[in-house]
Design a protein around this motif. Structure first.
Motif, PDB file in Angstrom:
ATOM      1  N   GLY A  37      -5.764   3.540  -7.094  1.00 54.45           N
ATOM      2  CA  GLY A  37      -4.923   2.535  -7.732  1.00 54.45           C
ATOM      3  C   GLY A  37      -4.070   3.079  -8.856  1.00 54.45           C
ATOM      4  O   GLY A  37      -3.235   2.381  -9.407  1.00 54.45           O
ATOM      5  N   ARG A  38      -4.245   4.322  -9.200  1.00 57.27           N
ATOM      6  CA  ARG A  38      -3.486   4.937 -10.302  1.00 57.27           C
ATOM      7  C   ARG A  38      -1.980   4.875 -10.060  1.00 57.27           C
ATOM      8  O   ARG A  38      -1.205   4.770 -11.000  1.00 57.27           O
ATOM      9  N   GLU A  39      -1.564   4.915  -8.807  1.00 57.28           N
ATOM     10  CA  GLU A  39      -0.129   4.878  -8.506  1.00 57.28           C
ATOM     11  C   GLU A  39       0.526   3.551  -8.876  1.00 57.28           C
ATOM     12  O   GLU A  39       1.741   3.454  -8.960  1.00 57.28           O
ATOM     13  N   PHE A  40      -0.261   2.515  -9.150  1.00 57.10           N
ATOM     14  CA  PHE A  40       0.270   1.209  -9.530  1.00 57.10           C
ATOM     15  C   PHE A  40       0.213   0.960 -11.036  1.00 57.10           C
ATOM     16  O   PHE A  40       0.619  -0.086 -11.509  1.00 57.10           O
ATOM     17  N   ASP A  41      -0.329   1.911 -11.805  1.00 54.94           N
ATOM     18  CA  ASP A  41      -0.436   1.749 -13.259  1.00 54.94           C
ATOM     19  C   ASP A  41       0.939   1.620 -13.907  1.00 54.94           C
ATOM     20  O   ASP A  41       1.926   2.175 -13.425  1.00 54.94           O
ATOM     21  N   ASP A  42       0.985   0.920 -15.014  1.00 58.05           N
ATOM     22  CA  ASP A  42       2.209   0.717 -15.793  1.00 58.05           C
ATOM     23  C   ASP A  42       2.292   1.816 -16.851  1.00 58.05           C
ATOM     24  O   ASP A  42       1.872   1.634 -17.984  1.00 58.05           O
ATOM     25  N   VAL A  43       2.807   2.974 -16.467  1.00 55.70           N
ATOM     26  CA  VAL A  43       2.888   4.119 -17.365  1.00 55.70           C
ATOM     27  C   VAL A  43       4.338   4.298 -17.802  1.00 55.70           C
ATOM     28  O   VAL A  43       5.229   4.391 -16.957  1.00 55.70           O
ATOM     29  N   PRO A  44       4.607   4.343 -19.116  1.00 53.14           N
ATOM     30  CA  PRO A  44       5.989   4.501 -19.574  1.00 53.14           C
ATOM     31  C   PRO A  44       6.534   5.893 -19.252  1.00 53.14           C
ATOM     32  O   PRO A  44       5.789   6.871 -19.193  1.00 53.14           O
ATOM     33  N   SER A  45       7.836   5.964 -19.069  1.00 55.10           N
ATOM     34  CA  SER A  45       8.483   7.244 -18.799  1.00 55.10           C
ATOM     35  C   SER A  45       8.519   8.087 -20.081  1.00 55.10           C
ATOM     36  O   SER A  45       8.279   7.581 -21.184  1.00 55.10           O
ATOM     37  N   THR A  46       8.848   9.343 -19.933  1.00 53.52           N
ATOM     38  CA  THR A  46       8.989  10.223 -21.098  1.00 53.52           C
ATOM     39  C   THR A  46      10.060   9.691 -22.038  1.00 53.52           C
ATOM     40  O   THR A  46       9.906   9.721 -23.263  1.00 53.52           O
ATOM     41  N   TYR A  47      11.149   9.185 -21.491  1.00 57.87           N
ATOM     42  CA  TYR A  47      12.238   8.607 -22.292  1.00 57.87           C
ATOM     43  C   TYR A  47      11.713   7.448 -23.146  1.00 57.87           C
ATOM     44  O   TYR A  47      11.995   7.372 -24.345  1.00 57.87           O
ATOM     45  N   GLU A  48      10.966   6.529 -22.542  1.00 61.36           N
ATOM     46  CA  GLU A  48      10.417   5.396 -23.283  1.00 61.36           C
ATOM     47  C   GLU A  48       9.442   5.863 -24.360  1.00 61.36           C
ATOM     48  O   GLU A  48       9.413   5.311 -25.455  1.00 61.36           O
ATOM     49  N   ARG A  49       8.644   6.869 -24.052  1.00 61.43           N
ATOM     50  CA  ARG A  49       7.712   7.414 -25.059  1.00 61.43           C
ATOM     51  C   ARG A  49       8.478   7.994 -26.244  1.00 61.43           C
ATOM     52  O   ARG A  49       8.095   7.807 -27.390  1.00 61.43           O
ATOM     53  N   ASN A  50       9.549   8.732 -25.960  1.00 63.78           N
ATOM     54  CA  ASN A  50      10.350   9.326 -27.033  1.00 63.78           C
ATOM     55  C   ASN A  50      11.012   8.274 -27.908  1.00 63.78           C
ATOM     56  O   ASN A  50      11.273   8.518 -29.084  1.00 63.78           O
ATOM     57  N   LEU A  51      11.288   7.107 -27.352  1.00 61.54           N
ATOM     58  CA  LEU A  51      11.857   6.003 -28.128  1.00 61.54           C
ATOM     59  C   LEU A  51      10.787   5.186 -28.852  1.00 61.54           C
ATOM     60  O   LEU A  51      11.100   4.228 -29.546  1.00 61.54           O
ATOM     61  N   ARG A  77       0.812  -1.217   0.000  1.00 63.12           N
ATOM     62  CA  ARG A  77       0.000   0.000   0.000  1.00 63.12           C
ATOM     63  C   ARG A  77       0.847   1.271   0.000  1.00 63.12           C
ATOM     64  O   ARG A  77       0.361   2.334  -0.312  1.00 63.12           O
ATOM     65  N   SER A  78       2.145   1.161   0.317  1.00 60.09           N
ATOM     66  CA  SER A  78       2.996   2.353   0.299  1.00 60.09           C
ATOM     67  C   SER A  78       3.452   2.696  -1.115  1.00 60.09           C
ATOM     68  O   SER A  78       4.142   3.673  -1.320  1.00 60.09           O
ATOM     69  N   GLY A  79       3.086   1.886  -2.107  1.00 53.45           N
ATOM     70  CA  GLY A  79       3.422   2.195  -3.495  1.00 53.45           C
ATOM     71  C   GLY A  79       4.411   1.239  -4.123  1.00 53.45           C
ATOM     72  O   GLY A  79       4.733   1.360  -5.285  1.00 53.45           O
ATOM     73  N   GLN A  80       4.922   0.266  -3.377  1.00 50.79           N
ATOM     74  CA  GLN A  80       5.878  -0.694  -3.919  1.00 50.79           C
ATOM     75  C   GLN A  80       5.129  -1.836  -4.593  1.00 50.79           C
ATOM     76  O   GLN A  80       4.124  -2.302  -4.090  1.00 50.79           O
TER      77      GLN A  80
END
Length: 74
Positions: free
Chosen positions: A52-66, A16-19
């Motif tokens: 639950g949004r804090e557990f979503d699999d969101v790509p970083s800006t770097y990954e988006r740029n690639l 629950r702490s975000g890990q």
């Protein structure tokens, strides 16, 4: 429970702490997975203010740029 979206395999548990996964201190909750269409997952990831949004699999800006954003076409 909370709803969160992943593009890959679901972790066996969350802290629950975000890990996600691993062995960390704190209370751990078991996770169950249900496969949904990518379009629905991408729309869900864009919805603000959802538990639950804090557990979503969101790509970083770097990954988006690639070009590694699985939601770029949705």
């Amino acid at each position: 429970g909370v709803l969160f979206y992943r593009h890959d395999r679901c972790p066996p548990s969350i802290d629950r702490s975000g890990q996600i996964g691993g062995r960390h201190g704190g209370s751990r909750d078991q996770v169950s997975a249900r496969r949904i269409p990518r379009l629905d997952a991408c729309r869900g990831m864009r919805s603000a203010g959802r538990d639950g949004r804090e557990f979503d699999d969101v790509p970083s800006t770097y990954e988006r740029n690639l070009g590694r954003d699985p939601c770029r076409k949705y």
